[in-house]
Structure formats: structure tokens, C-alpha cells
Design an enzyme around this catalytic site. Structure first.
Site, mmCIF file in Angstrom:
data_model
loop_
_atom_site.group_PDB
_atom_site.id
_atom_site.type_symbol
_atom_site.label_atom_id
_atom_site.label_comp_id
_atom_site.label_asym_id
_atom_site.label_seq_id
_atom_site.Cartn_x
_atom_site.Cartn_y
_atom_site.Cartn_z
ATOM 1 N N GLU A 194 0.837 -1.216 0.000
ATOM 2 C CA GLU A 194 0.000 0.000 0.000
ATOM 3 C C GLU A 194 0.866 1.259 0.000
ATOM 4 O OE1 GLU A 194 -3.224 -0.145 2.889
ATOM 5 O OE2 GLU A 194 -4.176 -1.798 1.802
ATOM 6 N N GLU A 317 -5.227 -8.486 -0.783
ATOM 7 C CA GLU A 317 -5.995 -8.204 0.446
ATOM 8 C C GLU A 317 -7.442 -7.982 0.042
ATOM 9 O OE1 GLU A 317 -4.559 -5.282 3.305
ATOM 10 O OE2 GLU A 317 -2.486 -5.859 2.858
#
Ligand code: AHR
Length: 514
Positions: A194, A317
Site C-alpha cells: 500500500e 488483500e
């Protein structure tokens, strides 16, 4: 006659539903599609809350029965899921993790603060060797996520050398001194996480430069090269996929993508895990089905920039994310897991199967005690969640060959002037040669008769399991750990016609009897 042989509970669920909706599903077994990579069924285990410590790791001196520190009950249950791949150590945690903190004698390892997740002490009891021991015990493969956010290219390159080198280098000898003679197999290696957020708040172009910079120095023996993962975008944003597939394709095997299902779609008030209304059930499923559009749009970008289809699209995810359970540490992301979560999981599996060509790996967040977990523990107790059961029911789809599957005359599920597909379907030819069919009924009020039009395959009936319950938020507790679990399911073809009765709010997975 169609014989649906469910439990008394499922029968009463069926009986309580209004008239059956009639739906046709066509499956063409003469036109095999891409293989559904078993890594689509991967799981994520982060140093977060009790996801690793307590949930999986209790240490070798614990009274809880364990194997070299890993609790036997939890790993025993996970082994039954045939988990193909486990991602570790994070997540956001990965970009603050320094691998040297987690090697050598455990009582000499530094204690750090887990600043992302609850500010708790991280004693580094679980490090590289412990993680790979878990990988061995589970019979799975390793997806290690490196630290780009606060680490250096040198630190990352040295970790990879420590894990994979078979040479006489100082790092390889250090690994041997720490108890592991042979190199470890790193199946996937992530370069940061991320980067647009907790991994450094970067712009895609900046991350692409950094990714190429780091990847240049990530060397392994040629036969030990992991699949390299560039950390991509999230939700409705294809920019990261676009930039990375143009700028970093030479150095990567795939681009990751994250999307969490929040019932409300709002981070400050996500919605409750239990005790929700039908409107919240509907909105949760509506949110989760956005995954299909996200994948389509990102795959279109990949098809433009990577027509040879070298790059995978890794949804590493995904899962539900609710308001934390009242009374628990907000940094631990603990939530209950209900029938709704099993339906969410199955809807996503069906979506991933439909995009099997590019979606070659996914990771549910997370394995134990965190977000949409398989297992919940409390000290020495453990329970299996409805999501666990969905994963188990779908095992035959791991490395199966997808088959073209279409829902032809769906009866939509509507609430408040909005609609969702009532039935989601997927099918594949398993490695055992059988045809498997997975059906999800999103409607909590109405059962469906699903008429299967199966081309190129004889069908005398179908055998498998159904997962359903009376309540939308049915869940297992330590007092009632078997409150919701799959029931046997079977149906017989009549005059060569196979009709599967699919209860309201249910997941059905069957193999077709030839
Ligand atoms: O899964 C929990 C967190 O969600 C991960 O650490 C992070 O990557 C994401 O924001």
C-alpha cells in the site's frame, strides 16, 4: 425426483421461503477455460492483534498444545483447508519490519512497538525461521512481504539472500547457524505494501521508480527466484495498474490490488458484524460485488499494456471490514464472522474464477482473529467461522479448469429500488476429472430452483454440501461452535435434467455425478 437431503435446519429454511425462483444456468464442459490457480485461495497473516500471537503462535512453553510454538488445534484446522500460500509479515506492518530483529535466539531479540496495530509490544518471537516452520507444518508456500517504506534496498536484498542463498556467503552461513541448512523457498516476494497509504503515501510514478530501484538489487539463485509483486492500487483506481504495468513490467510478475467490503462503504462508520438489518445485508453484498468491475477495469488496462499476459493481477488483500467488536482493542481489528461473510467469500471466489486468466493469486484478510478470519480463538479455545466452511467447500476449485458458466434468466434480488443478481454461479473441471458447480443465493428470503444445462457432460445427479442458516447473522460461538456448518446435499437428475434447489441465503457446492 430431485432429492435435496439437507439437515432439518436447512429443510425448515427452505420451507420458510416463499415460492422458488426459477433460474437457468448453462455450463459448457466442452470448452475448458483457464486454470483457477490454487493461489487464489491464499491467506494473509499479519503481526496484527491476536492474528499471529495467541491466534497461531503460543510459544513452545505454552500449556496450549503446540508444535515448536504453533498451536496444534489452529494449524490442524488450517491444514484441512489446504491453504496454498500464506502472506507474512504484513500489510502495513511489513513496511516497519526489520528482518534482523526476528532471527537468532528468541530471548535476545529486540522488543519493538507495533505502531500500526494497537501500539503493543512486538517481541519478535515470530521471525523468519518461525514463519517458515509454520509454512512447513501447514504444507503451504510462502509469500514474504519486504519493507520498502522504512527499509533500504540493501536490507531487502540481504533478507532475500539470507532466505534463498545456497552459497557459503556470510548471510547463508548465518541462516545455517540459526538452524536452517537448506535455503527456504520464497514463492512470492512483495516489494512494499500500500505505497499509496501506510507504505509511504507515495504517488504511483514515485513508487514505480523505487520499485525498479529495489528490484534491481533483489538477487537470488536463478532456480530460487520468487514471483515478484509490485504493490498496486485499491478500489476504483486503475492508475497504479497502468503506471506499474508500463514502467515496472520488466521487474515484476504481478501487480497487487486491495479492496475491502464495508457494508456502508464508509470508513468512519463501516457497519456492524452482527445484528444487522436486511438492508445492511443487501448493501454488503452490493459492495462486495464491485470486485468484478474493479477486476474488469484493471484487466482491461493490463490487456492494453501487457498483451502477452505476462503479469498477474494479485488481489492480495480482500474481505469484510466491520466496526470492531465493542470492548476490544480498536487496533486489533477483531470482528465476528457470520453466514453473510461466507456468502461474501463465495461471491468473491466466483468472481475470481471468472477472471482466472489474470487473477492468479488472492489473499483473504486475514487468517486468524483479524477481519474476515477463518478461525477465532480465545485462550485455549478455538472456533471455525462460516468463512472457514466456505473455503473448505471450495477446495475442489484449487487448480481446477474453469468452464464457461452463464446465469441465463436470473431472478434479481431487490431491496429499496436497487437490485443484485439473485444467483451467482461458477463451475470447473477439478483435478479429479469431475465437474464442480458452486452456487450462491444472495436473496435471504427466497430459495431458487437452478436448472443446470450442462453441455458435454453426462449428469445423473449431484453431491456436495450446502451452507445456510435461519438468521442472516448466524455465527459460531465458543458455547455453540457448531451453530453453523455445512450440511450434506444431493440431487438426482430427472429425465436427464439436473435441478439444484438452492436455499435462501446459501452457498452450495456440488460435484456432478456422471
Ligand atoms: O489487513 C489490514 C490492513 O489493511 C493491512 O495491514 C493493510 O495493508 C490494509 O490497509
Amino acid at each position: 425426483m430431485n432429492v435435496f437431503k439437507p439437515t432439518i435446519l436447512a429443510l425448515s429454511v427452505l420451507a420458510s421461503a416463499s415460492a422458488f425462483a426459477q433460474v437457468n444456468v448453462s455450463i459448457d464442459a466442452t470448452k475448458p477455460g483457464p486454470v483457477i490457480n490454487k493461489n487464489v485461495y491464499g491467506q494473509f497473516a499479519e503481526h496484527l492483534g491476536t492474528g499471529i500471537y495467541e491466534g497461531l503462535w503460543v510459544g513452545p512453553d505454552s500449556k496450549i498444545p503446540n508444535t515448536r510454538g504453533w498451536r496444534n488445534d489452529v494449524v490442524g484446522a488450517l491444514k484441512e483447508l489446504k491453504v496454498p500460500l500464506v502472506r507474512w509479515p504484513g500489510g502495513c506492518f511489513a513496511d516497519e519490519y526489520h528482518w534482523r530483529d526476528g532471527i537468532g535466539p528468541r530471548n535476545k531479540r529486540p522488543v519493538k512497538v507495533n505502531t500500526h496495530w494497537g501500539g503493543v509490544a512486538e517481541d519478535n518471537a515470530v521471525g523468519t525461521h518461525e514463519f517458515f516452520d509454520l509454512v512447513d507444518i501447514l504444507g503451504t508456500e510462502a509469500y514474504v512481504n519486504g519493507n520498502l517504506g522504512s527499509g533500504t534496498p540493501q536490507e531487502m536484498a540481504e533478507w532475500l539472500e539470507y532466505m534463498t542463498s545456497d552459497s557459503k556467503s556470510t548471510l547463508a552461513e548465518q541462516r545455517r547457524k540459526n538452524g536452517r541448512k537448506e535455503p527456504y523457498k520464497v514463492a512470492f516476494f512483495g516489494v512494499g505494501n500500500e505505497a499509496w497509504g501506510c507504505g509511504g503515501n507515495m504517488k504511483p510514478e514515485y513508487y514505480a521508480n523505487l520499485y525498479n530501484h529495489y528490484a534491481t538489487f533483489l538477487k537470488t539463485p536463478p532456480n530460487a527466484r520468487p514471483k515478484m509483486v509490485a504493490s498496486g492500487g485499491h478500489s476504483d483506481d486503475t492508475t497504479w495498474t497502468d503506471v506499474l504495468s508500463r514502467e515496472s513490467a520488466k521487474f515484476t510478475d504481478g501487480i497487487s490490488f486491495h479492496f475491502y467490503t464495508l457494508p456502508t462503504g464508509e470508513w468512519d462508520k463501516k457497519g456492524a458484524a452482527t445484528g444487522f438489518t436486511e438492508s445492511e445485508w443487501f448493501k454488503t453484498l452490493q459492495q462486495t460485488m464491485r470486485m468484478d468491475g474493479f477486476i474488469r477495469r484493471n484487466v482491461a488496462v493490463l490487456d492494453k499494456n501487457d498483451p502477452q499476459k505476462k503479469l498477474g493481477f494479485y488481489v492480495d488483500e480482500w474481505g469484510t471490514w466491520y466496526d470492531v467488536e465493542p470492548g476490544t482493542n480498536p487496533g486489533f481489528l477483531f470482528q465476528r464472522n457470520t453466514l453473510r461473510d461466507a456468502v461474501v467469500a463465495a461471491l468473491n471466489f466466483n468472481i475470481f474464477h471468472a477472471h482466472a486468466e489474470r487473477v492468479r493469486m488472492t489473499m483473504i484478510a486475514q487468517m486468524v482473529n483479524v477481519l474476515q478470519a477463518m478461525i477465532i480463538t480465545d485462550k485455549d479455545k478455538m472456533l471455525l467461522t462460516p468463512t472457514y466452511h466456505a473455503y473448505k467447500m471450495y477446495i475442489p476449485f484449487q487448480d481446477a479448469t474453469s468452464l464457461p458458466t452463464a446465469v441465463n434468466n436470473d431472478v434479481a434480488y431487490s431491496v429499496d429500488n436497487a437490485s443484485l443478481p439473485g444467483i451467482s454461479a461458477s463451475s470447473a473441471r477439478g483435478k479429479d476429472g469431475k465437474v464442480y458447480v458452486a452456487l450462491v443465493n444472495t436473496n435471504p428470503n427466497q430459495a431458487s430452483d437452478v436448472n443446470i444445462d450442462l453441455k458435454g457432460q453426462a449428469a445423473t445427479g449431484a453431491t456436495g454440501q450446502v451452507l445456510t442458516a435461519e438468521a442472516m447473522d448466524a455465527h459460531n460461538t465458543f458455547d455453540k461452535p457448531q451453530a453453523i456448518k455445512p450440511a450434506p446435499y444431493s440431487a438426482k437428475a430427472v429425465n436427464g435434467k439436473l435441478t439444484l434447489k438452492v436455499p435462501a441465503k446459501s452457498v452450495v457446492v456440488v460435484s456432478v455425478d456422471a
